[in-house]
Design an enzyme around this catalytic site. Structure first.
Site, PDB file in Angstrom:
ATOM      1  N   GLY A  42       0.836  -1.200   0.000  1.00 37.56           N
ATOM      2  CA  GLY A  42       0.000   0.000   0.000  1.00 37.56           C
ATOM      3  C   GLY A  42       0.865   1.241   0.000  1.00 37.56           C
ATOM      4  N   GLY A  43       1.838   1.279   0.915  1.00 39.93           N
ATOM      5  CA  GLY A  43       2.733   2.432   1.003  1.00 39.93           C
ATOM      6  C   GLY A  43       3.983   2.058   1.767  1.00 39.93           C
ATOM      7  N   MET A  44       5.078   2.783   1.501  1.00 42.17           N
ATOM      8  CA  MET A  44       6.309   2.628   2.281  1.00 42.17           C
ATOM      9  C   MET A  44       6.792   4.017   2.630  1.00 42.17           C
ATOM     10  SD  MET A  44       8.516   0.803   3.770  1.00 42.17           S
ATOM     11  CE  MET A  44       9.787   1.588   4.759  1.00 42.17           C
ATOM     12  N   GLU A  45       6.955   4.257   3.956  1.00 41.39           N
ATOM     13  CA  GLU A  45       7.166   5.608   4.480  1.00 41.39           C
ATOM     14  C   GLU A  45       8.588   6.135   4.303  1.00 41.39           C
ATOM     15  OE1 GLU A  45       7.853   2.736   8.003  1.00 41.39           O
ATOM     16  OE2 GLU A  45       6.451   2.839   6.332  1.00 41.39           O
TER      17      GLU A  45
ATOM     18  N   HIS B  80      -1.551   7.709   7.407  1.00 43.46           N
ATOM     19  CA  HIS B  80      -0.740   6.692   8.102  1.00 43.46           C
ATOM     20  C   HIS B  80       0.736   6.906   7.781  1.00 43.46           C
ATOM     21  CE1 HIS B  80       0.171   2.802   9.980  1.00 43.46           C
ATOM     22  NE2 HIS B  80       1.072   2.674   9.014  1.00 43.46           N
ATOM     23  N   GLU B  81       1.044   7.068   6.490  1.00 41.53           N
ATOM     24  CA  GLU B  81       2.455   7.228   6.093  1.00 41.53           C
ATOM     25  C   GLU B  81       3.019   8.549   6.627  1.00 41.53           C
ATOM     26  OE1 GLU B  81       3.632   4.542   5.099  1.00 41.53           O
ATOM     27  OE2 GLU B  81       1.817   3.551   4.410  1.00 41.53           O
TER      28      GLU B  81
ATOM     29  N   HIS C 191       4.186   8.357  10.203  1.00 42.30           N
ATOM     30  CA  HIS C 191       5.517   7.756  10.392  1.00 42.30           C
ATOM     31  C   HIS C 191       6.618   8.822  10.449  1.00 42.30           C
ATOM     32  CE1 HIS C 191       5.087   3.453  10.520  1.00 42.30           C
ATOM     33  NE2 HIS C 191       4.367   3.400   9.416  1.00 42.30           N
TER      34      HIS C 191
ATOM     35  N   GLU D 223       4.726   0.920  14.596  1.00 39.56           N
ATOM     36  CA  GLU D 223       3.393   0.815  13.993  1.00 39.56           C
ATOM     37  C   GLU D 223       2.229   1.085  14.941  1.00 39.56           C
ATOM     38  OE1 GLU D 223       2.877   0.974  10.992  1.00 39.56           O
ATOM     39  OE2 GLU D 223       4.739   0.290  10.056  1.00 39.56           O
TER      40      GLU D 223
END
Length: 650
Positions: free
Chosen positions: A298-301, A325-326, A329, A348
């Site tokens: 979905g995503g990588m921060e 959410h990202e 982080h 998390e």
């Protein structure tokens, strides 16, 4: 600032950390023996055919590490994390010499040592041991082709289908297959990079500055210290568009207009709300890179540049809050980091809590509670499948030597972690006070890597009246039990503000499950103002009640074209599952189209499970769809789908 150099005002005499003594069984390096002051990568990318041999695709060049020896007795070798796919061809050492401007680098010997199935040690030998506090520079010449850290995509795996693409994914322990490093979240350092690309390609990285140097070279600098897993690179046919005072979107040309339309003006609101709650955003820019459709996450921060799935381009801004959410982080995970992967909940659990605080302020408590209820349902599902007593269902996971931390990944650190942070807020009893505490926590531990003990000590110091009450040992809710006992969270935050959205969705689903449809009652419910998560909740209830009486699904799709023809990926997934569970064959083409358009693991696997659990027609659809899309999926996803469609031994 490099680890060990502390800026004034950040608690100058900084507390000793429990994490200073922590081990990381997932690293083969001697990261406690040296301070890594800076890393520089100078790499050239070549897009050729896969595999070994001349002209094959790969990244080649040098990694330069600036180090300071921390061993009181000195050190005779440097041990780094590496991987068999990383071919190191030369090592050189530059040492300080009195009176010499920049001493020459002298060749030194090196060798590799086996470590685990996910990496090996690269050992660089010093002809004379370095002294305590001595500064030195190690230069490594290397090449990486096919491997787990660098993902090469053929043109058909991209959105534009014209040019190849390459990206790196570091979390948790994959960057050792991108460059030799201390591959542990315990170590933070600044980095820079010079990347040379072929004509017509653009490079982007998780860095504070991006600078074009000549037609084919890009220079990057990260001014804040970060752990190895957050260094990320992508190269492809990329263009950008500004969407805010400190944000731009990057994407392939065919996606850029949709990306700009979806995110123009919204990111700044998320960032500003985060800053009010948790303190300054220290990373300068917050940009988004829309990955090719085969990106499996979905995503990588990655700091300054979050990598996200193009599934977030829903066309109606309805999934923009996934970005929250990202963004969260930026404080929890990237600024204050778990010191090893057994403490992943510190990244998390806090990020889930922060995301829901921002969401409550922007979208209200009812909406946030509804979203949290879907998260809780995922945790319940996970614990039902694995068994509550599974050791992975603890917040503090004991990762055994040789186990890849990625294999311990599950919902527990996210949702049970969220429950523990919520419990600590509940003990405080005042939201404003707890918000102030979180801001102080980020300030106290910024740019550091910590364990749960560091956080909990700080919590009890910050609230001495709670310490006096011994809240850490309340029977049934002991902090030790939260961390070290598997199972369902001892405390669940109250999600009843979400009832105002959940009840109408449940009642409407009930109406659609009836043998005789009461269309008058159904049409009296207006779903057009419902937000995405309310629709998702409604469809989850329909799915639970499926198969519905004959004809009901067709009528449902005709009544709500905004659901049955949605562009939103979360709705498309659930409509596909409903269509398959009810064998509603006239909409099977929508399932096929969705699987052709994206390769995100979270959407792809459930649909293949549903097809293989469905009618013969559905099973044939699975095999045909997989045959025509396998070439555009990520290799891990291909393996997982293979196991669903043609399990071994069948």
């Amino acid at each position: 600032m490099a680890s060990g150099e502390h800026s004034p005002g950040s608690g100058a005499a900084r507390r000793p950390l429990h994490s200073a003594q922590a081990v990381d069984v997932a690293s083969a390096s001697n990261f406690r023996a040296f301070e890594l002051l800076h890393l520089h990568l100078d790499l050239r990318a070549e897009f050729g055919p896969p595999g070994p041999g001349a002209g094959s695709r790969g990244l080649s060049g040098t990694a330069v590490l600036d180090l300071r020896c921390l061993e009181p007795e000195g050190a005779a070798e440097l041990r780094l994390d590496s991987h068999p796919c990383l071919e190191v061809t030369a090592a050189a050492l530059r040492r300080e010499r009195p009176g010499s401007e920049e001493p020459p680098a002298e060749p030194v010997s090196f060798y590799t040592q086996p470590f685990s199935h996910y990496g090996q040690a690269l050992c660089v030998s010093f002809p004379q041991p370095c002294r305590a506090a001595e500064r030195l520079q190690v230069l490594l010449t290397y090449r990486v082709g096919e491997g787990p850290g660098v993902c090469w995509l053929a043109p058909e795996q991209t959105a534009g289908k014209k040019k190849p693409f390459v990206y790196t994914q570091g979390q948790a322990v994959l960057n050792r297959a991108f460059f030799p490093c201390f591959d542990t979240p315990a170590v933070k350092y600044k980095y820079s990079a010079l990347i040379e690309v072929p004509d017509g390609f653009t490079a982007v990285m998780s860095a504070s500055t991006w600078e074009k140097r000549g037609p084919n070279k890009f220079f990057f600098q990260m001014c804040q210290p970060i752990p190895s897993y957050l260094i990320a690179l992508a190269i492809g046919d990329l263009v950008s568009a500004e969407v805010g005072p400190r944000s731009r979107v990057w994407a392939e040309p065919c996606l850029i207009d949709a990306a700009k339309e979806e995110y123009n003006g919204v990111i700044e609101e998320f960032l500003a709300t985060g800053e009010k709650l948790f303190g300054p955003y220290v990373w300068g820019r917050y940009d988004l890179l829309f990955m090719p459709p085969s990106f499996p996450f979905g995503g990588m921060e990655n700091p300054c540049l979050t990598f996200v799935t193009p599934c977030l381009l829903a066309g109606d801004r309805s999934l923009a809050d996934v970005i929250i959410h990202e963004i969260s982080h930026s404080w929890f995970g990237n600024l204050v980091t778990n010191a090893n992967w057994g403490e992943f909940w510190l990244n998390e659990g806090f990020t889930m809590y922060a995301q829901r605080r921002i969401s409550t302020i922007l979208f209200g408590a009812a909406y946030t509670c509804l979203e949290a209820a879907t998260g809780r349902a995922l945790l319940r599902q996970h614990m039902d499948i694995t068994g509550e007593e599974n050791p992975l269902n603890k917040l503090r996971v004991k990762i055994e030597p040789g186990v890849d931390p990625d294999d311990t990944y599950n919902e527990t650190p996210y949702e049970k972690g969220f429950c523990f942070v919520s419990y600590l807020a509940h003990l405080v009893g005042d939201q404003d006070q707890f918000d102030s505490f979180l801001k102080a926590y980020v300030h106290e531990f910024k740019f550091r890597s910590i364990l749960a003990d560091d956080f909990l000590d700080f919590y009890l110091e910050y609230f001495p009246e709670l310490k006096k009450k011994r809240v850490d040992i309340i029977p049934g809710f002991e902090f030790d039990r939260w961390l070290n006992t598997p199972g369902w969270p001892p405390y669940l935050p109250d999600l009843s503000p979400g009832d105002s959205l959940m009840k109408p969705a449940e009642e409407l689903a009930q109406l659609w499950a009836a043998e005789e449809l009461d269309m008058k009652a159904i049409e009296a419910v207006a779903i057009s103002p419902w937000k995405t998560y309310q629709l998702v909740y409604f469809l989850d209830k329909i799915l639970q009640k499926s198969p519905l009486p004959p004809g009901n699904v067709k009528k449902l799709g005709d009544t709500y074209p905004s659901i049955s023809n949605a562009r939103n990926a979360e709705l498309r997934l659930r409509w596909g599952q409903i269509v398959l569970k009810n064998d509603h064959q006239e909409d099977f083409w929508k399932v096929k189209e969705f699987l052709h358009n994206q390769g995100k693991q979270k959407y792809t696997l459930p649909l293949y499970h549903a097809m293989m659990g469905g009618s013969e027609v559905a099973q044939t659809l699975a095999k045909e769809t997989f045959a025509s899309t396998a070439s555009q999926l990520h290799s891990n996803v291909v393996n997982y789908v293979q196991q669903i469609v043609a399990p071994k031994g069948s």
